[in-house]
Design a protein around this motif. Sequence first.
Motif, PDB file in Angstrom:
ATOM      1  N   GLY A  84       0.696  -1.003  -0.135  1.00 23.86           N
ATOM      2  CA  GLY A  84      -0.238   0.180   0.275  1.00 23.86           C
ATOM      3  C   GLY A  84       1.026   1.428  -0.310  1.00 23.86           C
ATOM      4  N   ILE A  85       0.250   1.913   0.287  1.00 17.22           N
ATOM      5  CA  ILE A  85       0.710   3.535  -0.289  1.00 17.22           C
ATOM      6  C   ILE A  85       0.218   4.851   0.892  1.00 17.22           C
ATOM      7  N   ILE A  86       1.187   5.146   1.495  1.00 15.67           N
ATOM      8  CA  ILE A  86       0.739   6.728   2.034  1.00 15.67           C
ATOM      9  C   ILE A  86       1.141   7.456   1.534  1.00 15.67           C
ATOM     10  N   VAL A  87       0.434   9.021   1.037  1.00 14.28           N
ATOM     11  CA  VAL A  87       0.282   9.713   0.103  1.00 14.28           C
ATOM     12  C   VAL A  87       0.662  10.586   1.836  1.00 14.28           C
ATOM     13  N   SER A  88       2.376  11.014   2.184  1.00 12.24           N
ATOM     14  CA  SER A  88       2.233  11.712   3.022  1.00 12.24           C
ATOM     15  C   SER A  88       3.534  12.800   3.006  1.00 12.24           C
ATOM     16  N   ASN A  89       3.470  14.054   3.663  1.00 10.77           N
ATOM     17  CA  ASN A  89       4.814  15.083   3.074  1.00 10.77           C
ATOM     18  C   ASN A  89       5.554  15.257   4.003  1.00 10.77           C
ATOM     19  N   LEU A  96      -3.816  14.043  -3.260  1.00 11.96           N
ATOM     20  CA  LEU A  96      -3.873  12.493  -3.868  1.00 11.96           C
ATOM     21  C   LEU A  96      -4.554  11.812  -4.474  1.00 11.96           C
ATOM     22  N   GLU A  97      -5.510  12.467  -5.311  1.00 11.10           N
ATOM     23  CA  GLU A  97      -6.142  12.181  -6.376  1.00 11.10           C
ATOM     24  C   GLU A  97      -4.865  11.820  -7.853  1.00 11.10           C
ATOM     25  N   GLU A  98      -3.816  11.872  -7.730  1.00  7.50           N
ATOM     26  CA  GLU A  98      -2.923  11.987  -8.861  1.00  7.50           C
ATOM     27  C   GLU A  98      -1.745  10.496  -8.448  1.00  7.50           C
ATOM     28  N   VAL A  99      -1.867  10.298  -7.339  1.00 10.16           N
ATOM     29  CA  VAL A  99      -1.432   8.902  -6.793  1.00 10.16           C
ATOM     30  C   VAL A  99      -2.520   7.983  -6.840  1.00 10.16           C
ATOM     31  N   VAL A 100      -3.940   8.246  -6.884  1.00  8.63           N
ATOM     32  CA  VAL A 100      -4.685   7.375  -6.472  1.00  8.63           C
ATOM     33  C   VAL A 100      -4.918   6.831  -8.088  1.00  8.63           C
ATOM     34  N   HIS A 101      -5.019   7.634  -9.169  1.00  7.90           N
ATOM     35  CA  HIS A 101      -5.230   7.296 -10.658  1.00  7.90           C
ATOM     36  C   HIS A 101      -3.910   5.757 -10.947  1.00  7.90           C
ATOM     37  N   ALA A 102      -2.252   6.641 -10.284  1.00 11.65           N
ATOM     38  CA  ALA A 102      -1.511   6.064 -11.038  1.00 11.65           C
ATOM     39  C   ALA A 102      -1.526   4.874 -10.580  1.00 11.65           C
ATOM     40  N   ALA A 103      -2.260   4.490  -8.786  1.00 11.46           N
ATOM     41  CA  ALA A 103      -2.209   2.754  -8.161  1.00 11.46           C
ATOM     42  C   ALA A 103      -3.326   2.376  -8.574  1.00 11.46           C
ATOM     43  N   ALA A 104      -3.942   3.355  -9.281  1.00 14.27           N
ATOM     44  CA  ALA A 104      -5.300   2.171 -10.022  1.00 14.27           C
ATOM     45  C   ALA A 104      -5.929   0.922  -9.839  1.00 14.27           C
ATOM     46  N   GLY A 105      -6.258   0.862  -8.344  1.00 13.01           N
ATOM     47  CA  GLY A 105      -6.337  -0.077  -8.167  1.00 13.01           C
ATOM     48  C   GLY A 105      -5.499  -1.237  -7.118  1.00 13.01           C
ATOM     49  N   ARG A 106      -4.586  -0.791  -7.717  1.00 13.15           N
ATOM     50  CA  ARG A 106      -4.019  -2.235  -7.425  1.00 13.15           C
ATOM     51  C   ARG A 106      -3.662  -2.620  -6.262  1.00 13.15           C
ATOM     52  N   ILE A 107      -3.221  -1.315  -5.178  1.00 12.19           N
ATOM     53  CA  ILE A 107      -3.068  -1.027  -4.636  1.00 12.19           C
ATOM     54  C   ILE A 107      -3.631   0.039  -3.478  1.00 12.19           C
ATOM     55  N   PRO A 108      -3.435  -0.371  -1.585  1.00 11.95           N
ATOM     56  CA  PRO A 108      -4.549   0.862  -1.303  1.00 11.95           C
ATOM     57  C   PRO A 108      -3.990   2.339  -1.781  1.00 11.95           C
ATOM     58  N   VAL A 109      -4.739   2.719  -1.112  1.00 11.70           N
ATOM     59  CA  VAL A 109      -3.759   4.133  -1.180  1.00 11.70           C
ATOM     60  C   VAL A 109      -4.378   5.061  -0.114  1.00 11.70           C
ATOM     61  N   TYR A 110      -4.199   5.952   1.328  1.00 11.17           N
ATOM     62  CA  TYR A 110      -4.062   6.157   2.328  1.00 11.17           C
ATOM     63  C   TYR A 110      -3.553   8.086   2.318  1.00 11.17           C
ATOM     64  N   LEU A 111      -4.726   8.250   3.037  1.00  9.54           N
ATOM     65  CA  LEU A 111      -3.387   9.953   2.953  1.00  9.54           C
ATOM     66  C   LEU A 111      -3.315  10.025   4.675  1.00  9.54           C
ATOM     67  N   ASP A 112      -2.175  11.071   4.779  1.00 10.25           N
ATOM     68  CA  ASP A 112      -1.711  11.443   5.586  1.00 10.25           C
ATOM     69  C   ASP A 112      -1.164  12.683   6.051  1.00 10.25           C
TER      70      ASP A 112
END
Length: 368
Positions: free
Chosen positions: A249-254, A270-286
């Motif tokens: 998974g990915i945690i979108v974080s700065n 967030l949306e840029e990362v979500v689109h690139a992950a394309a549902g293959r792994i979950p994306v979380y926000l921090d």
Amino acid sequence: MGEITNIMEYQVIAKQKLPKMVYDYYASGAEDEWTLKENREAFSRILFRPRILIDVSKIDMTTTVLGFKISMPIMVAPTAMQKMAHPDGEYATARASSAAGTIMTLSSWATSSVEEVVSTGPGIRFFQLYVYKDRKVVEQLVRRAERAGFKAIALTVDTPRLGRREADIKNRFVLPPHLTLKNFEGLDLGKMDQANDSGLASYVAGQIDRTLSWKDVKWLQSITSMPILVKGVITAEDARLAVHSGAAGIIVSNHGARQLDYVPATISALEEVVHAAAGRIPVYLDGGVRRGTDVFKALALGAAGVFVGRPVVMALAAEGEAGVRNLLRMLREEFELTMALSGCTSLAEITRSHVITETDRLRPTPRL
């Protein structure tokens, strides 16, 4: 103290209670602190499109994260050295997170060890990892976390060097003498001593491995069976590399706006990362989450859940374990109310059509 009605009020109390050096360490960001402000302000520019006349008498906020069922999509982010905020430190945060039925992430730089945190009782816990130059130390620490029952590694990837935190430089920040980084106790790794600027920055320069690269995600997978979340991704390019590297998974974080200033707010990335992950792994926000409305906005833009960091240490400083419990309760109740007022009865019903972003407002509206 008066009645606390939102979680931001804890920061005001924490500022009154904590020594200046400690409060500044928790509260400050890098350089001009533009990203620190933007992490909050970007949420305020996202508006709702609520749906009406929907039966919202029953609302289900439960979700699963890496296969673990939790009560709500709100988790506790890693924050270092919590015993500076309150004598119970990470013990209090662990108990409060467990009582709320959610996940706590323990920092590598905790003032309580992985074993001590587990001794507080049951709970789902992740371990945040900094990779040290001495890889044997890293292996030992990862194995200890796994033995102690931690369920995942959150690998911090945005800190080859520490960001320039000017408050820490002015204050000559150093860990108070009665505290230690418990996970590294007894190891010959040098101490966070007084330095000409920030003691933490000097410590990081001496210990953290600047050669860390994508191949090290594979190396980590070779020493543990725990799934690895890559924490610190804010671009599509790195999201695709995270998927390719086998991250769980990915945690979108700065990094709470404490590393590179003038990067976008995490909610903006967030949306840029979500689109690139394309549902293959979950994306979380921090980063920047202070209201239940923020949680809803993150989920509408594709996050599978959010992590909350700074507010936890502020609540801890203000009221100890009771403060962290209350913080998690307030966020949960605000999020549930936002769902109800938006016409959503489950997380699956929260969609992109429930929000309007700045980008949406720039697009011409089609005539009906």
